[in-house]
Design an enzyme around this catalytic site. Structure first.
Site, PDB file in Angstrom:
ATOM      1  N   LYS A 293     -23.000  27.242  78.373  1.00  0.00           N
ATOM      2  CA  LYS A 293     -23.194  28.683  78.532  1.00  0.00           C
ATOM      3  C   LYS A 293     -23.973  29.044  79.793  1.00  0.00           C
ATOM      4  CE  LYS A 293     -27.044  28.380  75.258  1.00  0.00           C
ATOM      5  NZ  LYS A 293     -26.729  27.029  74.752  1.00  0.00           N
TER       6      LYS A 293
ATOM      7  N   ILE B 150     -17.199  30.665  66.523  1.00  0.00           N
ATOM      8  CA  ILE B 150     -16.505  31.950  66.472  1.00  0.00           C
ATOM      9  C   ILE B 150     -15.560  32.054  67.671  1.00  0.00           C
ATOM     10  CG2 ILE B 150     -16.788  34.461  66.463  1.00  0.00           C
ATOM     11  CD1 ILE B 150     -19.626  34.015  65.375  1.00  0.00           C
TER      12      ILE B 150
ATOM     13  N   LYS C 189     -25.008  34.390  77.148  1.00  0.00           N
ATOM     14  CA  LYS C 189     -23.796  34.673  76.370  1.00  0.00           C
ATOM     15  C   LYS C 189     -23.286  36.087  76.625  1.00  0.00           C
ATOM     16  CE  LYS C 189     -25.221  31.324  72.892  1.00  0.00           C
ATOM     17  NZ  LYS C 189     -25.857  31.111  71.574  1.00  0.00           N
TER      18      LYS C 189
ATOM     19  N   GLY D 264     -35.041  22.262  62.596  1.00  0.00           N
ATOM     20  CA  GLY D 264     -34.158  21.906  63.694  1.00  0.00           C
ATOM     21  C   GLY D 264     -33.383  23.075  64.273  1.00  0.00           C
TER      22      GLY D 264
ATOM     23  N   ASP E 128     -31.021  32.649  76.199  1.00  0.00           N
ATOM     24  CA  ASP E 128     -29.767  32.164  75.618  1.00  0.00           C
ATOM     25  C   ASP E 128     -28.813  33.326  75.341  1.00  0.00           C
ATOM     26  OD1 ASP E 128     -28.279  29.869  73.996  1.00  0.00           O
ATOM     27  OD2 ASP E 128     -28.366  31.611  72.670  1.00  0.00           O
TER      28      ASP E 128
ATOM     29  N   VAL F  38     -23.041  18.530  70.337  1.00  0.00           N
ATOM     30  CA  VAL F  38     -21.703  19.111  70.516  1.00  0.00           C
ATOM     31  C   VAL F  38     -20.658  18.023  70.732  1.00  0.00           C
ATOM     32  CG1 VAL F  38     -20.289  20.677  71.900  1.00  0.00           C
ATOM     33  CG2 VAL F  38     -22.678  21.257  71.405  1.00  0.00           C
TER      34      VAL F  38
ATOM     35  N   GLU G  36     -14.585  28.131  75.335  1.00  0.00           N
ATOM     36  CA  GLU G  36     -14.791  28.844  74.072  1.00  0.00           C
ATOM     37  C   GLU G  36     -16.108  28.468  73.404  1.00  0.00           C
ATOM     38  OE1 GLU G  36     -14.408  31.576  71.754  1.00  0.00           O
ATOM     39  OE2 GLU G  36     -12.334  31.206  72.405  1.00  0.00           O
TER      40      GLU G  36
ATOM     41  N   GLU H 134     -35.996  24.646  69.285  1.00  0.00           N
ATOM     42  CA  GLU H 134     -36.490  23.520  70.067  1.00  0.00           C
ATOM     43  C   GLU H 134     -38.017  23.494  70.058  1.00  0.00           C
ATOM     44  OE1 GLU H 134     -34.560  21.295  71.388  1.00  0.00           O
ATOM     45  OE2 GLU H 134     -32.615  22.291  71.131  1.00  0.00           O
TER      46      GLU H 134
ATOM     47  N   VAL I  58     -20.061  30.364  73.776  1.00  0.00           N
ATOM     48  CA  VAL I  58     -20.593  31.571  73.134  1.00  0.00           C
ATOM     49  C   VAL I  58     -20.308  31.529  71.643  1.00  0.00           C
ATOM     50  CG1 VAL I  58     -20.502  34.088  73.003  1.00  0.00           C
ATOM     51  CG2 VAL I  58     -20.283  32.962  75.225  1.00  0.00           C
TER      52      VAL I  58
END
Length: 431
Positions: free
Chosen positions: A109, A140, A209, A191, A205, A18, A133, A194, A136
């Site tokens: 998150k 988007i 969210k 990929g 996960d 990220v 932002e 994990e 999640v």
């Protein structure tokens, strides 16, 4: 003499997937960003664990450090982007940054789901921005849509496919006939998953969210532990095939609804009719369908993860913070969790159900099971029987809308019947 644009200094904690996408987005679009802002966003320092790790970013080596304090405590840094993930030390880093008077942007998150309320309160008390932002659905823009664009609505429902890994696995199972283990291995090889896929395939996960989305949509604090969660490990190729024959597709869906009695919050495999807006969302893509009392149904679709999509969201948050600094305002919406609305236990949910049973292959089995369903108030929509291996039959039941507490009680009694070998699976159905 030409006007020199103002410089806004950015410090970044973490330069993985990220962080790399964020830096590249800011660099590749620097001219357009400067025109919008009348200011230049400059990366001043990046804290990483390993200085020698190769990174796909064009930054001088001297900007990198292994000391997070060099970012957090630098008085010249205006905005801190926390992109390391996890609870600790990320929460401490964000808190220290806020207390040092810095605006914060994060894509974390898990942290926002578990401790976002307290951090947002801290930011508001200091008149600082805390944006998330990127936490999640990757690229988007769903957080800002709920907080700003749809803020005049009373949100009735948020339903989404918010985990790309599980969506890829289920897509491969449906389109290529793979079983779960093979599809998971393929996702790992590409990929998308994990080495330890627990967070994705067991629904953690997606639950993080959903907690974030529901707290914004319904303006209520949402304890993560009250979100019902069920993963996709139990979904078999037989369930996929039955779903196809019956006109459905199976997705891991996050559902949040406001009912008169409280909030309904759940993550689990779901059978969706092919006509449902989410049914055609495949591979690693995400989508969130929001229903408001004024706007009706709206759909947000795009890449739910990845370096550049998530980096795009983080960079947009940084841009919004900078815009507030330049023009003397703030994009801060702050914490909208004004209420503590009750959250309904899963037993109070009402939906349709798919049930796959393995039974003895002899007369009276369907009648015996049907009687148990009826005794618990479960009405049946359809029954499909197929010959199994040897002397047993496989019977698939689709129910009308019913209460989950009643459904669970019925299934427990059915599994104890002498003619029933086992309940192979049962999946909720959203019509």
């Amino acid at each position: 003499m030409p006007h020199q644009p103002r410089t806004i200094s950015l410090g970044i904690l973490g330069c993985g997937v990220v962080g790399t996408g964020t830096i590249r987005t800011l660099q590749e679009n620097a001219a357009a960003i400067e025109r919008q802002l009348g200011a230049r966003i400059v990366v001043k320092k990046v804290a990483v664990r390993d200085l020698d790790k190769p990174r796909d970013v064009d930054l001088p080596r001297e900007l990198f450090t292994t000391d997070a304090s060099a970012v957090i405590d630098d008085p010249e840094i205006d905005v801190v982007a926390e992109l390391i993930g996890g609870i600790l030390p990320a929460s401490d880093y964000i808190l220290r940054s806020l207390r040092n008077g810095k605006h914060v942007v994060t894509a974390n998150k898990e942290l926002i789901a578990k401790g976002g309320h307290n951090l947002l309160v801290e930011a508001a008390e200091r008149n600082l921005d805390l944006f998330f932002e990127g936490s999640v659905a990757g690229g988007i823009p769903i957080i800002r849509a709920l907080k700003v664009s749809l803020a005049a609505n009373r949100i009735q429902e948020v339903m989404g496919i918010v985990n790309g890994t599980t969506n890829y696995i289920l897509t491969q199972m449906a389109q290529n006939g793979l079983d779960f283990g093979v599809a998971l291995a393929e996702a790992q090889a590409k990929g998308y998953a994990e080495a330890d896929p627990t967070d994705d395939v067991d629904g953690h996960d997606a639950a993080y969210k959903l907690t974030i989305l529901a707290s914004i949509a319904f303006q209520s604090q949402v304890p993560l532990e009250k979100v019902f969660r069920e993963g996709i490990r139990g979904v078999s190729d037989r369930d996929i095939a039955y779903a196809r024959n019956l006109g459905y597709v199976i997705k891991l869906v996050a559902v949040a609804r406001e009912r008169a009695e409280g909030l309904e919050l759940r993550v689990h495999p779901t059978m969706l009719p092919l006509s449902h807006p989410l049914a055609s969302v495949n591979d690693v893509f995400n989508a969130v369908h929001v229903t408001g009392n004024a706007v009706g149904g709206t759909m947000f679709y795009g890449r739910g993860a990845g370096s550049m999509p998530t980096g795009s969201s983080v960079a947009a948050d940084i841009l919004e913070v900078a815009r507030g600094m330049v023009f003397g305002g703030s994009g801060r919406v702050g914490c909208t969790c004004f209420y503590e609305k009750p959250i309904l236990p899963i037993e109070q949910v009402e939906t349709n159900y798919y049930v796959r049973t393995e039974t003895e292959d002899k007369p009276g089995v369907i009648a015996a099971i049907g009687t148990v369903f009826g005794n618990h108030g479960v009405s049946l929509e359809s029954v499909l029987q197929k010959q199994g291996d040897g002397d047993f039959a496989e019977i698939v039941w689709i129910t009308h809308r019913t209460n989950e507490g009643n459904m669970r009680a019925a299934l427990q009694e059915i599994e104890a019947l002498p003619v029933v070998r086992r309940i192979a699976n049962w999946i909720r159905v959203e019509e």
